[in-house]
Design an enzyme around this catalytic site. Structure first.
Site, PDB file in Angstrom:
ATOM      1  N   PHE A 126       0.866  -1.188   0.000  1.00 18.25           N
ATOM      2  CA  PHE A 126       0.000   0.000   0.000  1.00 18.25           C
ATOM      3  C   PHE A 126       0.893   1.225   0.000  1.00 18.25           C
ATOM      4  O   PHE A 126       1.737   1.388   0.880  1.00 18.25           O
ATOM      5  CB  PHE A 126      -0.932   0.033   1.219  1.00 18.25           C
ATOM      6  CG  PHE A 126      -1.895   1.191   1.141  1.00 18.25           C
ATOM      7  CD1 PHE A 126      -3.065   1.090   0.400  1.00 18.25           C
ATOM      8  CD2 PHE A 126      -1.613   2.391   1.756  1.00 18.25           C
ATOM      9  CE1 PHE A 126      -3.941   2.166   0.285  1.00 18.25           C
ATOM     10  CE2 PHE A 126      -2.480   3.476   1.656  1.00 18.25           C
ATOM     11  CZ  PHE A 126      -3.647   3.364   0.916  1.00 18.25           C
ATOM     12  N   ASP A 212       9.481   2.747   1.692  1.00 16.92           N
ATOM     13  CA  ASP A 212       8.296   3.459   2.177  1.00 16.92           C
ATOM     14  C   ASP A 212       8.182   3.201   3.675  1.00 16.92           C
ATOM     15  O   ASP A 212       7.748   2.133   4.115  1.00 16.92           O
ATOM     16  CB  ASP A 212       7.061   2.949   1.423  1.00 16.92           C
ATOM     17  CG  ASP A 212       5.772   3.633   1.889  1.00 16.92           C
ATOM     18  OD1 ASP A 212       5.749   4.171   3.004  1.00 16.92           O
ATOM     19  OD2 ASP A 212       4.781   3.596   1.140  1.00 16.92           O
ATOM     20  N   LYS A 241       2.753  10.134   8.275  1.00 15.63           N
ATOM     21  CA  LYS A 241       2.008   9.693   9.462  1.00 15.63           C
ATOM     22  C   LYS A 241       2.462  10.322  10.784  1.00 15.63           C
ATOM     23  O   LYS A 241       1.939  11.341  11.193  1.00 15.63           O
ATOM     24  CB  LYS A 241       2.011   8.173   9.541  1.00 15.63           C
ATOM     25  CG  LYS A 241       1.112   7.535   8.460  1.00 15.63           C
ATOM     26  CD  LYS A 241       0.773   6.117   8.788  1.00 15.63           C
ATOM     27  CE  LYS A 241      -0.039   5.410   7.718  1.00 15.63           C
ATOM     28  NZ  LYS A 241      -1.479   5.583   7.858  1.00 15.63           N
TER      29      LYS A 241
HETATM   30  N1  PLP Z   1       2.471   4.258   2.422  1.00 17.55           N
HETATM   31  C1  PLP Z   1       2.161   3.485   3.459  1.00 17.55           C
HETATM   32  C2  PLP Z   1       3.090   2.368   3.828  1.00 17.55           C
HETATM   33  C3  PLP Z   1       0.993   3.703   4.197  1.00 17.55           C
HETATM   34  O1  PLP Z   1       0.701   2.906   5.228  1.00 17.55           O
HETATM   35  C4  PLP Z   1       0.149   4.764   3.814  1.00 17.55           C
HETATM   36  C5  PLP Z   1      -1.106   5.009   4.540  1.00 17.55           C
HETATM   37  O2  PLP Z   1      -1.636   4.168   5.210  1.00 17.55           O
HETATM   38  C6  PLP Z   1       0.511   5.563   2.722  1.00 17.55           C
HETATM   39  C7  PLP Z   1       1.681   5.293   2.046  1.00 17.55           C
HETATM   40  C8  PLP Z   1      -0.364   6.711   2.276  1.00 17.55           C
HETATM   41  O3  PLP Z   1      -0.325   7.725   3.221  1.00 17.55           O
HETATM   42  P1  PLP Z   1      -1.451   8.889   3.197  1.00 17.55           P
HETATM   43  O4  PLP Z   1      -2.745   8.234   3.558  1.00 17.55           O
HETATM   44  O5  PLP Z   1      -0.972   9.874   4.233  1.00 17.55           O
HETATM   45  O6  PLP Z   1      -1.462   9.469   1.825  1.00 17.55           O
END
Ligand code: PLP
Length: 389
Positions: A126, A212, A241
């Site tokens: 994700f 990520d 986050k």
């Molecule tokens: N990358 C990871 C690993 C995530 O867990 C998330 C959100 O849960 C995102 C990217 C996307 O972040 P945002 O919701 O702040 O755009």
């Protein structure tokens, strides 16, 4: 717009690990706004910093400089370096995780000069909800309503270095984008040498490695960044986050040589790096360092995981530090999460058969014991309901 299911509660106040709803009812928050409020709700140092900054200067845009963003960038760079030495990189600030990944995706294309554009991603990953980060996300069901997806995001099975090597050998690859632990995918922990192996393969094939760390970063897994458990050096790290403890802020760190691929005009954000968000990030990082949150997450995670594993109906507990999934012995996670909320405990169903827990990194032993007690009662009730005719 109806992009979310009906919410089980409406909150008006938070303090530490607790939230209070419109009727004054108290909930023990073990999901932290999806791994965001790592210092708990309304942390006094962050609240004071935000209030003070709001009263002095909120926003100027990136037409101008502010004094806070460089300071936060230097701290993030040091944390990427492990906490005690510079990471040797530069930072772009934005407002969310998806934007941090968008920055990374654009940067790696720029770095290859457009000669190679593919970014290899993992099944189950994700990375966000914008079109490009959705294309990078390895969950076909999320793609289908929005097809055609932007091209150039081949997927390989997670934790499979042989398949990753095949994808790299196919050519045209600018970068590999991986979560060190797949969070939204179900808290999936790869083999202990997977990320280091991906690093080696990227180097061999002249591709960049983007890690990520949006969910795993800033202490949550027992390290400043989860990749540090495997002793490798990524080219790009995305962060969001927990960075503002709830104030929206994201960051894309890149090795200086890679970051240099961007020239003025290549990328931007109206709000990115603004004084208000940077004041929140500076305060959050200073408390995180003062409290040594990685060590706390490690210690508290062991206590929580150990106790959860002994509950009825729990097949397994996986994760690292305070990013945990409770694997249930049936597809009862949604029912369990709903029943937990009714009992005053907030967790989420990350898979049909797994409940995710991501409490504050400052959680106390007493709060851990309270959460385990509440979840134990819930699982007994849900198990009995499933078992009953
Ligand atoms: N990358 C990871 C690993 C995530 O867990 C998330 C959100 O849960 C995102 C990217 C996307 O972040 P945002 O919701 O702040 O755009």
């Amino acid at each position: 717009m109806r992009t979310y299911p009906d919410p089980p509660a409406t909150f008006v106040r938070g303090e530490g690990s607790y939230l209070y709803d419109v009727d004054g009812r108290r909930y023990l928050d073990f999901i932290s706004g999806l791994a965001v409020t790592s210092l708990g709700h309304s942390h006094p140092v962050v609240a004071e910093a935000v209030a003070r900054q709001a009263a002095s200067l909120i926003h100027v845009s990136n037409l101008y400089a502010n004094t806070l963003a460089p300071e936060v960038a230097v701290t993030l760079d040091r944390l990427v370096g492990g906490g005690d030495r510079p990471g040797g990189g530069q930072v772009f600030f934005c407002n969310s995780g998806a934007e941090a990944n968008e920055c990374a995706l654009k940067l790696v294309r720029r770095w290859t000069g457009g000669r190679r554009t593919a970014v290899v991603c993992a099944d189950g990953a994700f990375h966000g909800r914008t079109l490009a980060t959705l294309a990078a996300t390895g969950q076909p069901a999320k793609h289908e309503p929005f097809e055609p997806m932007p091209a150039g995001f081949p997927h390989v099975p997670y934790d499979d270095l042989a398949r990753l090597e095949e994808a790299l050998a196919a050519g045209g690859v600018a970068a590999v984008l991986l979560e060190p632990i797949q969070g939204e995918g179900g808290v999936v922990v790869p083999s202990s040498d997977y990320l280091a192996g991906a690093r080696r393969l990227c180097t061999e094939h002249d591709a960049l490695l983007i890690v990520d760390e949006i969910q795993t970063g800033l202490g949550r897994t027992g390290h400043w960044f989860a990749f540090q458990a495997q002793g490798l050096e990524p080219d790009v790290v995305t962060i969001a986050k927990a960075l503002g403890n709830g104030v929206p802020v994201g960051a894309c760190w890149a090795r200086s040589e890679v970051a240099a691929a961007f020239s003025p005009g290549d990328h931007g954000s109206t709000f990115g790096g603004q004084p208000l968000a940077m004041a929140a990030a500076r305060a959050t990082l200073s408390v995180m360092e003062a409290k040594d949150v990685p060590r706390r997450a490690d210690r508290a995670g062991m206590r929580l995981a150990g106790a959860l594993a002994r509950l009825p109906g729990v097949a397994d507990v996986r994760g690292a530090g305070l990013l945990l999934a409770v694997q249930l012995d049936g597809p009862t996670a949604a029912a369990a999460a709903a029943a937990a909320a009714e009992s005053g405990l907030l967790v989420n169903a990350v898979r049909p058969d797994a409940v995710r827990m991501a409490p504050s990194l400052l959680v106390s032993d007493a709060e851990i014991d309270e959460a385990v007690g509440l979840l134990g009662d819930v699982l007994e009730r849900v198990g009995a309901a499933v078992g009953s005719p």
